[in-house]
Write a protein that holds these residues in place. Structure first.
Motif, PDB file in Angstrom:
ATOM      1  N   CYS A  73       0.842  -1.196   0.000  1.00  0.00           N
ATOM      2  CA  CYS A  73       0.000   0.000   0.000  1.00  0.00           C
ATOM      3  C   CYS A  73       0.873   1.240   0.000  1.00  0.00           C
ATOM      4  CB  CYS A  73      -0.917  -0.011   1.223  1.00  0.00           C
ATOM      5  SG  CYS A  73      -1.931   1.465   1.370  1.00  0.00           S
ATOM      6  N   ARG A 113     -10.000   2.879   4.261  1.00  0.00           N
ATOM      7  CA  ARG A 113      -9.517   2.043   3.157  1.00  0.00           C
ATOM      8  C   ARG A 113      -9.594   0.588   3.605  1.00  0.00           C
ATOM      9  NH1 ARG A 113      -5.682   2.677  -1.155  1.00  0.00           N
ATOM     10  NH2 ARG A 113      -4.560   0.740  -1.620  1.00  0.00           N
ATOM     11  N   GLU A 115      -8.474  -3.514   2.654  1.00  0.00           N
ATOM     12  CA  GLU A 115      -7.592  -4.380   1.870  1.00  0.00           C
ATOM     13  C   GLU A 115      -7.797  -5.831   2.263  1.00  0.00           C
ATOM     14  OE1 GLU A 115      -3.824  -1.308   1.211  1.00  0.00           O
ATOM     15  OE2 GLU A 115      -3.621  -3.042   2.557  1.00  0.00           O
ATOM     16  N   THR A 169      -6.895  -4.410  -3.096  1.00  0.00           N
ATOM     17  CA  THR A 169      -7.577  -3.319  -2.410  1.00  0.00           C
ATOM     18  C   THR A 169      -9.067  -3.496  -2.618  1.00  0.00           C
ATOM     19  OG1 THR A 169      -5.718  -1.802  -2.685  1.00  0.00           O
ATOM     20  CG2 THR A 169      -7.873  -0.831  -2.243  1.00  0.00           C
ATOM     21  N   ALA A 208     -10.631   1.578  -2.031  1.00  0.00           N
ATOM     22  CA  ALA A 208      -9.605   2.569  -1.717  1.00  0.00           C
ATOM     23  C   ALA A 208     -10.130   3.643  -0.779  1.00  0.00           C
ATOM     24  CB  ALA A 208      -9.072   3.205  -2.997  1.00  0.00           C
TER      25      ALA A 208
END
Length: 526
Positions: free
Chosen positions: A13, A463, A465, A475, A478
């Protein structure tokens, strides 16, 4: 899981590059505020269950009593700020023999194990003992001896035990002991070996086994678990590379101590070097990263320094050594290093500097898994700015939620006393991922539910993930509203099976984040 603030920058990231924070210890305070007292207190070790409980064990001598050291325990439920009155760990407290060098570990689920060297009988022999607490150190079971007679019945010698837990019920204790001759011979000085014993409940221990595979003298062992299935034991071995200088070696186990790899030098840089190496200590973050620290000196002289090496492949290989104690003067010795990690990118090493005038504590930090370290500082770790006290033997622990504690003992004014310094999380908000948090089954091609809680100032966006077996997958989003709920459609071509976790980050500050407590599964929609 319990929310945590993180300083690691995920390699997956590029946006996770929020500001790094320092573990700033507050001013040191004496744990027992009454002076003078009649007790000597030394050799403290601290651990936390990452659920708000902290327990420290140490040697305590009553000058008005038996004049022998016993093992005492103190507790804190406010992240190390204040501590309880002591209770005795060893059930034979008050006898005429010393109990020393305690170590403590917890499974994070209510059980604590203390191990130490104690009196075996009245003939001057010692054994390795354990005791258990299930009420966060308030009371302790009767001591249990780990039988040493199978190693050297004629000249028993045991010392420096250490205990670790993997948090899932498995425990390992290591210590140094004499290796028997064959046959054992009365009065013969035997070489030192590393012994170990395993347990699945902390109460019943296996028959001791020999861990080291070579070397005439092996001592000062330390064992650690990454809580993901890997254990590493490191120790000092003389002659491990065919030469006399002591070297730092290690052995790995991936079956909870049932078998161990052959002992190996931490790195080839140590081979054929003169000097002395001593007291290795280990920590792991559960993501394949390990850091080892030790003290010693090399061909450049006889001043002790603190060194480190790191591994990013779960202890299979290690970097070259790196000098941590970079502060002058070069005439002072830096020893007794200890290390802890919050498993989220921050590693802290503390040690003792033995100067000509007084002894002080220093710390250094790494935010890249041990590759680089900050300039050492003694800020917040000085018991007495007037230099009338010597600071000895620091022990460090963290709850992985932003709280850190260092405990140590001081010498001076005819006293041995315990001190502490603490550090708290710097951020005003937390994110707590609640779903998926372990055990869920998401179907390929269908939507899975992600839920979280937010407290304090975490910003309006987060965010999300997806990881599998600690490796980045994708991801998921986002940027989405920080409203506690997101629905994500699982791609149909993803691999079925276990090992998946979700990580959530505050878009306002990527150092505020959380992840699934345990893994969940992707399965076929059929």
């Amino acid at each position: 899981m319990r929310p945590f603030t993180c300083v690691a920058i995920s390699v997956s990231c590029a946006l996770c590059a929020g500001p790094l924070w320092a573990v700033d210890f507050q001013g040191a305070e004496r744990i027992d505020g009454v002076l003078p007292d009649t007790f000597f207190e030394r050799n403290v070790r601290v651990a936390t269950d990452r659920a708000g409980n902290w327990v420290a064990v140490y040697e305590r001598l009553n000058q008005s009593g038996s004049f022998q050291y016993d093992i005492a325990a103190i507790r804190s439920d406010d992240d190390g700020d204040t501590w309880s009155d002591p209770t005795f760990v060893n059930s034979n407290s008050g006898d005429t023999r010393d109990d020393t060098v305690p170590q403590i570990a917890t499974d994070g689920d209510g059980k604590w194990v203390c191990v130490w060297k104690g009196d075996h009988n009245t003939m001057g022999n010692y054994g390795i003992f354990t005791a258990i607490s299930t009420d966060n150190g308030a009371t302790w079971s009767d001591r249990v001896e780990l039988d040493y007679t199978s190693f050297d019945p004629f000249n028993p010698y045991v010392d420096y035990p250490h205990v670790a837990s993997d948090g899932t019920g498995n425990w390992i204790i290591v210590w140094q002991t004499h290796q028997p001759s064959n046959p054992p011979t009365m009065g013969v000085d035997q070489p030192l070996s590393i012994a170990y014993s395993v347990s699945t409940d902390g109460a019943n221990w296996s028959t001791k086994q020999k861990l080291n595979s070579t070397g005439p003298s092996n001592h000062t062992a330390y064992v650690a678990s990454d809580r993901e299935g890997t254990w590493i034991c490191a120790w000092v071995s003389t002659g491990a590379d065919g030469q006399d200088p002591p070297d730092i070696v290690y052995s790995r186990s991936t079956d909870d101590g049932d078998t161990w790899s052959p002992q190996t030098l931490v790195n080839d840089q140590l081979i054929m070097e003169t000097g002395v190496r001593d007291t290795p200590r280990l920590a792991a973050d559960g993501n394949g990263n390990w850091v080892i620290v030790w003290d010693g000196y090399y061909a450049d002289g006889q001043r002790y320094d603190v060194y480190s090496a790191y591994s990013d492949d779960d202890g299979m290989t290690w970097s070259n050594r790196k000098l941590l104690s970079t502060i002058p003067p070069k005439s002072d010795d830096d020893v007794n290093a200890n290390i802890a990690t919050d498993r989220n990118g921050r590693w802290v090493v503390v040690w003792q500097r033995a100067g000509s005038a007084n002894y002080e504590l220093y710390k250094s930090e790494s935010s890249d898994n041990g590759a680089t370290w900050t300039t050492p500082t003694d800020a917040g770790l000085v018991a007495d700015n007037n230099n009338s006290l010597h600071d000895w033997g620091p022990s460090i622990a963290t709850d992985e939620d932003g709280h850190w504690a260092v405990l140590w003992h001081t010498e001076g004014n005819a006293q041995l006393d315990l001190w502490r310094s603490i550090s708290g999380p710097p951020y005003p908000g937390t994110l707590t991922l609640t779903t998926p948090n372990g055990g869920e089954k998401w179907k390929l091609g269908k939507k899975g539910t992600i839920e979280w809680k937010s407290t304090g100032n975490t910003g309006g966006k987060v965010r999300l993930e997806l990881f599998r077996f600690s490796s980045f997958v994708t991801t998921m989003k986002a940027s989405t509203d920080n409203d506690g709920l997101f629905r994500w459609r699982v791609p149909e071509n993803y691999s079925e099976g276990d090992g998946y976790i979700v990580r959530i980050y505050s878009k306002n500050n990527f150092n505020i984040r959380d992840r699934s407590d345990k893994e969940f599964r992707l399965k076929s929609p059929d």
